[in-house]
Design a protein around this motif. Structure first.
Motif, PDB file in Angstrom:
ATOM      1  N   LYS A  29       0.834  -1.201   0.000  1.00  0.00           N
ATOM      2  CA  LYS A  29       0.000   0.000   0.000  1.00  0.00           C
ATOM      3  C   LYS A  29       0.863   1.243   0.000  1.00  0.00           C
ATOM      4  O   LYS A  29       2.023   1.218   0.414  1.00  0.00           O
ATOM      5  N   VAL A  30       0.250   2.321  -0.436  1.00  0.00           N
ATOM      6  CA  VAL A  30       0.794   3.654  -0.251  1.00  0.00           C
ATOM      7  C   VAL A  30      -0.331   4.423   0.427  1.00  0.00           C
ATOM      8  O   VAL A  30      -1.455   4.452  -0.064  1.00  0.00           O
ATOM      9  N   GLY A  31      -0.021   4.967   1.594  1.00  0.00           N
ATOM     10  CA  GLY A  31      -1.097   5.521   2.401  1.00  0.00           C
ATOM     11  C   GLY A  31      -2.060   4.382   2.730  1.00  0.00           C
ATOM     12  O   GLY A  31      -1.637   3.258   2.981  1.00  0.00           O
ATOM     13  N   PRO A  32      -3.367   4.626   2.639  1.00  0.00           N
ATOM     14  CA  PRO A  32      -4.330   3.568   2.948  1.00  0.00           C
ATOM     15  C   PRO A  32      -4.717   2.709   1.741  1.00  0.00           C
ATOM     16  O   PRO A  32      -5.530   1.807   1.865  1.00  0.00           O
ATOM     17  N   LYS A  33      -4.130   2.969   0.583  1.00  0.00           N
ATOM     18  CA  LYS A  33      -4.576   2.332  -0.665  1.00  0.00           C
ATOM     19  C   LYS A  33      -3.582   1.291  -1.181  1.00  0.00           C
ATOM     20  O   LYS A  33      -2.377   1.518  -1.201  1.00  0.00           O
ATOM     21  N   ILE A  34      -4.114   0.178  -1.680  1.00  0.00           N
ATOM     22  CA  ILE A  34      -3.307  -0.880  -2.277  1.00  0.00           C
ATOM     23  C   ILE A  34      -2.881  -0.467  -3.687  1.00  0.00           C
ATOM     24  O   ILE A  34      -3.690   0.023  -4.460  1.00  0.00           O
ATOM     25  N   PHE A  35      -1.602  -0.698  -4.009  1.00  0.00           N
ATOM     26  CA  PHE A  35      -1.161  -0.519  -5.397  1.00  0.00           C
ATOM     27  C   PHE A  35      -0.609  -1.811  -5.997  1.00  0.00           C
ATOM     28  O   PHE A  35      -0.409  -1.899  -7.200  1.00  0.00           O
ATOM     29  N   ALA A  36      -0.391  -2.853  -5.168  1.00  0.00           N
ATOM     30  CA  ALA A  36       0.069  -4.143  -5.690  1.00  0.00           C
ATOM     31  C   ALA A  36      -0.469  -5.275  -4.824  1.00  0.00           C
ATOM     32  O   ALA A  36      -0.330  -5.247  -3.603  1.00  0.00           O
ATOM     33  N   PHE A  37      -1.092  -6.250  -5.481  1.00  0.00           N
ATOM     34  CA  PHE A  37      -1.552  -7.476  -4.827  1.00  0.00           C
ATOM     35  C   PHE A  37      -0.543  -8.557  -5.169  1.00  0.00           C
ATOM     36  O   PHE A  37      -0.264  -8.785  -6.351  1.00  0.00           O
ATOM     37  N   LEU A  38      -0.010  -9.264  -4.152  1.00  0.00           N
ATOM     38  CA  LEU A  38       1.008 -10.265  -4.415  1.00  0.00           C
ATOM     39  C   LEU A  38       0.586 -11.683  -4.053  1.00  0.00           C
ATOM     40  O   LEU A  38       1.370 -12.600  -4.188  1.00  0.00           O
ATOM     41  N   GLY A  39      -0.633 -11.897  -3.645  1.00  0.00           N
ATOM     42  CA  GLY A  39      -1.171 -13.237  -3.452  1.00  0.00           C
ATOM     43  C   GLY A  39      -0.275 -14.217  -2.739  1.00  0.00           C
ATOM     44  O   GLY A  39       0.786 -13.883  -2.251  1.00  0.00           O
ATOM     45  N   ALA A  40      -0.704 -15.448  -2.714  1.00  0.00           N
ATOM     46  CA  ALA A  40       0.043 -16.511  -2.060  1.00  0.00           C
ATOM     47  C   ALA A  40       1.224 -16.920  -2.929  1.00  0.00           C
ATOM     48  O   ALA A  40       1.183 -16.825  -4.145  1.00  0.00           O
ATOM     49  N   ASP A  41       2.271 -17.391  -2.277  1.00  0.00           N
ATOM     50  CA  ASP A  41       3.464 -17.824  -2.981  1.00  0.00           C
ATOM     51  C   ASP A  41       3.188 -19.152  -3.674  1.00  0.00           C
ATOM     52  O   ASP A  41       2.588 -20.043  -3.119  1.00  0.00           O
ATOM     53  N   GLY A  42       3.646 -19.285  -4.888  1.00  0.00           N
ATOM     54  CA  GLY A  42       3.480 -20.510  -5.644  1.00  0.00           C
ATOM     55  C   GLY A  42       4.638 -20.672  -6.602  1.00  0.00           C
ATOM     56  O   GLY A  42       5.567 -19.870  -6.614  1.00  0.00           O
ATOM     57  N   GLU A  43       4.599 -21.709  -7.423  1.00  0.00           N
ATOM     58  CA  GLU A  43       5.678 -21.931  -8.381  1.00  0.00           C
ATOM     59  C   GLU A  43       5.788 -20.760  -9.346  1.00  0.00           C
ATOM     60  O   GLU A  43       6.851 -20.246  -9.615  1.00  0.00           O
ATOM     61  N   ARG A  44       4.657 -20.343  -9.908  1.00  0.00           N
ATOM     62  CA  ARG A  44       4.601 -19.123 -10.730  1.00  0.00           C
ATOM     63  C   ARG A  44       3.725 -18.142  -9.977  1.00  0.00           C
ATOM     64  O   ARG A  44       2.628 -18.478  -9.569  1.00  0.00           O
ATOM     65  N   HIS A  45       4.212 -16.958  -9.792  1.00  0.00           N
ATOM     66  CA  HIS A  45       3.450 -15.968  -9.043  1.00  0.00           C
ATOM     67  C   HIS A  45       3.013 -14.841  -9.960  1.00  0.00           C
ATOM     68  O   HIS A  45       3.445 -14.741 -11.100  1.00  0.00           O
ATOM     69  N   ALA A  46       2.117 -14.035  -9.432  1.00  0.00           N
ATOM     70  CA  ALA A  46       1.561 -12.929 -10.208  1.00  0.00           C
ATOM     71  C   ALA A  46       1.480 -11.697  -9.315  1.00  0.00           C
ATOM     72  O   ALA A  46       1.537 -11.796  -8.084  1.00  0.00           O
ATOM     73  N   VAL A  47       1.330 -10.562  -9.973  1.00  0.00           N
ATOM     74  CA  VAL A  47       1.119  -9.308  -9.257  1.00  0.00           C
ATOM     75  C   VAL A  47      -0.124  -8.656  -9.850  1.00  0.00           C
ATOM     76  O   VAL A  47      -0.288  -8.590 -11.064  1.00  0.00           O
ATOM     77  N   GLY A  48      -1.005  -8.212  -8.977  1.00  0.00           N
ATOM     78  CA  GLY A  48      -2.192  -7.479  -9.404  1.00  0.00           C
ATOM     79  C   GLY A  48      -1.910  -5.996  -9.319  1.00  0.00           C
ATOM     80  O   GLY A  48      -1.488  -5.504  -8.267  1.00  0.00           O
ATOM     81  N   VAL A  49      -2.095  -5.294 -10.429  1.00  0.00           N
ATOM     82  CA  VAL A  49      -1.799  -3.866 -10.490  1.00  0.00           C
ATOM     83  C   VAL A  49      -2.861  -3.122 -11.273  1.00  0.00           C
ATOM     84  O   VAL A  49      -3.550  -3.698 -12.113  1.00  0.00           O
ATOM     85  N   LYS A  50      -2.964  -1.832 -10.996  1.00  0.00           N
ATOM     86  CA  LYS A  50      -3.856  -0.975 -11.784  1.00  0.00           C
ATOM     87  C   LYS A  50      -3.101  -0.642 -13.062  1.00  0.00           C
ATOM     88  O   LYS A  50      -2.116   0.083 -13.045  1.00  0.00           O
ATOM     89  N   CYS A  51      -3.565  -1.182 -14.181  1.00  0.00           N
ATOM     90  CA  CYS A  51      -2.872  -1.026 -15.463  1.00  0.00           C
ATOM     91  C   CYS A  51      -3.307   0.203 -16.237  1.00  0.00           C
ATOM     92  O   CYS A  51      -2.591   0.647 -17.140  1.00  0.00           O
ATOM     93  N   ALA A  52      -4.483   0.732 -15.931  1.00  0.00           N
ATOM     94  CA  ALA A  52      -5.015   1.885 -16.654  1.00  0.00           C
ATOM     95  C   ALA A  52      -6.224   2.416 -15.892  1.00  0.00           C
ATOM     96  O   ALA A  52      -6.789   1.720 -15.052  1.00  0.00           O
ATOM     97  N   PRO A  53      -6.639   3.643 -16.209  1.00  0.00           N
ATOM     98  CA  PRO A  53      -7.791   4.203 -15.503  1.00  0.00           C
ATOM     99  C   PRO A  53      -9.121   3.589 -15.923  1.00  0.00           C
ATOM    100  O   PRO A  53     -10.114   3.728 -15.210  1.00  0.00           O
ATOM    101  N   THR A  54      -9.157   2.902 -17.072  1.00  0.00           N
ATOM    102  CA  THR A  54     -10.404   2.277 -17.533  1.00  0.00           C
ATOM    103  C   THR A  54     -10.161   0.828 -17.917  1.00  0.00           C
ATOM    104  O   THR A  54      -9.030   0.435 -18.228  1.00  0.00           O
TER     105      THR A  54
END
Length: 117
Positions: A29-54
């Motif tokens: 987070k930055v301040g109270p807001k999330i900017f990256a979701f990193l989920g549970a650890d696994g063999e292949r992992h992913a990151v959830g991000v805001k890619c665009a405003p729409t």
């Protein structure tokens, strides 16, 4: 890029801090807001991000990387995607997506909550 390296990259941003609001998940987070979701650890992992405003603009990721970019459940309509790390998306593009997500989120914070850069 390992999950630990990705988390460290996120935490190096001004004002960034790690939280675990759901069991087994890590968010940054930055301040109270999330900017990256990193989920549970696994063999292949992913990151959830805001890619665009729409959603329409964020769909570019889905077209470019159909096997490694997905719309995030619940918040995808707001331009959030999950990007697989270690697949077809180059690491530098994943890091650029994290940077962009951080910028989008910071830009929506009230000025008094924005980190000093």
């Amino acid at each position: 890029m390992t999950r630990a390296e990705l988390i460290a990259y996120c935490l190096a941003k001004p004002g960034a801090w790690q939280d675990s609001p759901w069991e087994g998940d890590v968010v940054v987070k930055v301040g109270p807001k999330i900017f990256a979701f990193l989920g549970a650890d696994g063999e292949r992992h992913a990151v959830g991000v805001k890619c665009a405003p729409t959603r329409e603009a964020a769909d570019e990721w889905l077209a470019r990387f159909p096997d490694d970019a997905r719309v995030m459940p619940y918040i995808g309509r707001s331009g959030w995607n999950s990007l697989t790390v270690g697949g077809a998306i180059p690491d530098d593009e994943v890091l650029e997506a994290v940077d962009e997500s951080y910028r989008w989120v910071v830009s929506k914070l009230p000025k008094k909550e924005r980190p000093v850069q």
